[in-house]
Design an enzyme around this catalytic site. Sequence first.
Site, PDB file in Angstrom:
ATOM      1  N   HIS A 108      35.379  49.946 -37.303  1.00  0.00           N
ATOM      2  CA  HIS A 108      35.456  50.425 -38.397  1.00  0.00           C
ATOM      3  C   HIS A 108      36.553  51.707 -38.289  1.00  0.00           C
ATOM      4  CE1 HIS A 108      34.854  52.619 -42.093  1.00  0.00           C
ATOM      5  NE2 HIS A 108      33.846  53.801 -41.363  1.00  0.00           N
TER       6      HIS A 108
ATOM      7  N   CYS B 250      29.751  51.078 -44.439  1.00  0.00           N
ATOM      8  CA  CYS B 250      30.903  50.742 -43.619  1.00  0.00           C
ATOM      9  C   CYS B 250      30.642  49.385 -42.614  1.00  0.00           C
ATOM     10  CB  CYS B 250      31.223  51.992 -42.901  1.00  0.00           C
ATOM     11  SG  CYS B 250      31.672  53.459 -43.813  1.00  0.00           S
TER      12      CYS B 250
ATOM     13  N   ASN C 158      40.119  55.608 -44.455  1.00  0.00           N
ATOM     14  CA  ASN C 158      38.872  54.955 -44.280  1.00  0.00           C
ATOM     15  C   ASN C 158      38.444  54.145 -45.606  1.00  0.00           C
ATOM     16  OD1 ASN C 158      36.012  54.276 -44.127  1.00  0.00           O
ATOM     17  ND2 ASN C 158      35.755  56.481 -43.094  1.00  0.00           N
TER      18      ASN C 158
END
Length: 330
Positions: free
Chosen positions: A256, A131, A286
């Site tokens: 993020h 990520c 996500n």
Amino acid sequence: MNELPGPHRAVVAAVGRSPVAGARIAGLGAYRPARVVGNDEAAANAGVEAEWIARRVGVRERRYASRAESVVAMATEAGRAALADAAVSAAAVDVVVLATCSMPSPMPNGAAQVVAGLGCRAAGFDLNAACSGFGHGLAVADALVRAGTAGGVLVVASERMTDWVAPGDRDTGPIFADGAAAALVLPSGEPAIFPVAWGSDGAQAALITIPAATGRMEMAGRKVFRWASSALTPVIEAACERAGLDPRDLKALVPHQANLRIIDALAQSLEAPELVTATDVIHAGNTCAASVPLALHALRESGEIVSGDPVLLFGFGAGLTYAAQVVRCP
């Protein structure tokens, strides 16, 4: 470009460029799959209530890629959009860096296929920092351009996380999604990508894994939440210090897009009430490495940030890896 002898007429990028004062993001591009999946469908798959997903992680809808929307296909479209945004051709690209952790196979690498799809003659390699992959890729691009090794670097983050999560797993199924975004990095008369603050905590790598035996992501959600919301503020502060800025000088925070509660906690820790904070997670879920550039692209498209604004990008995730840097909005 120089051609090497041989039947395949291999081509290498020219060398001998002089170092430059800085690098900048000259263009942004994004690709969001067409299929929108709301919480009712995601909740039914995971055996939870729709409102439970919204309350726990802040997601209300996400995008799922079709069979045709591969990691490479999405990356290529995002890269093409970034080139168009910068008003340059693919010939300006010397290197393609593909940040991803969801390629279906380790060979061939995805970046080389993106190079072919864009029609440029460039080096291409994949980078897996999960990520925080876009931040790692951007740091590499900045260094390559400033050193004179490359005149233009296309950093693309593309993920099909739905290939790697089980829809029935309440810790991952309703959260992860698909998408891609790209940034074209070119030389600049002054720095517009500032020094990265990055690192990893491999001692906690077991918190997020994809075991070879199952091929499905496993995540200790509560422990990851505690780590992200309590241990990472110093990384943000270090990135601001390396850019010579106080957090209150920033226009926006683009973290993020893992969890809305984590995003809120990070924003509050900076004590900068005027800061615009990206919350793309609400509508995108996500998307791992793609989440930061997708959120940056969305903020610019909405007009909440404009060219020249100082923006803090901050990725963190499996590894455990993290990377933060201040950039000027293109």
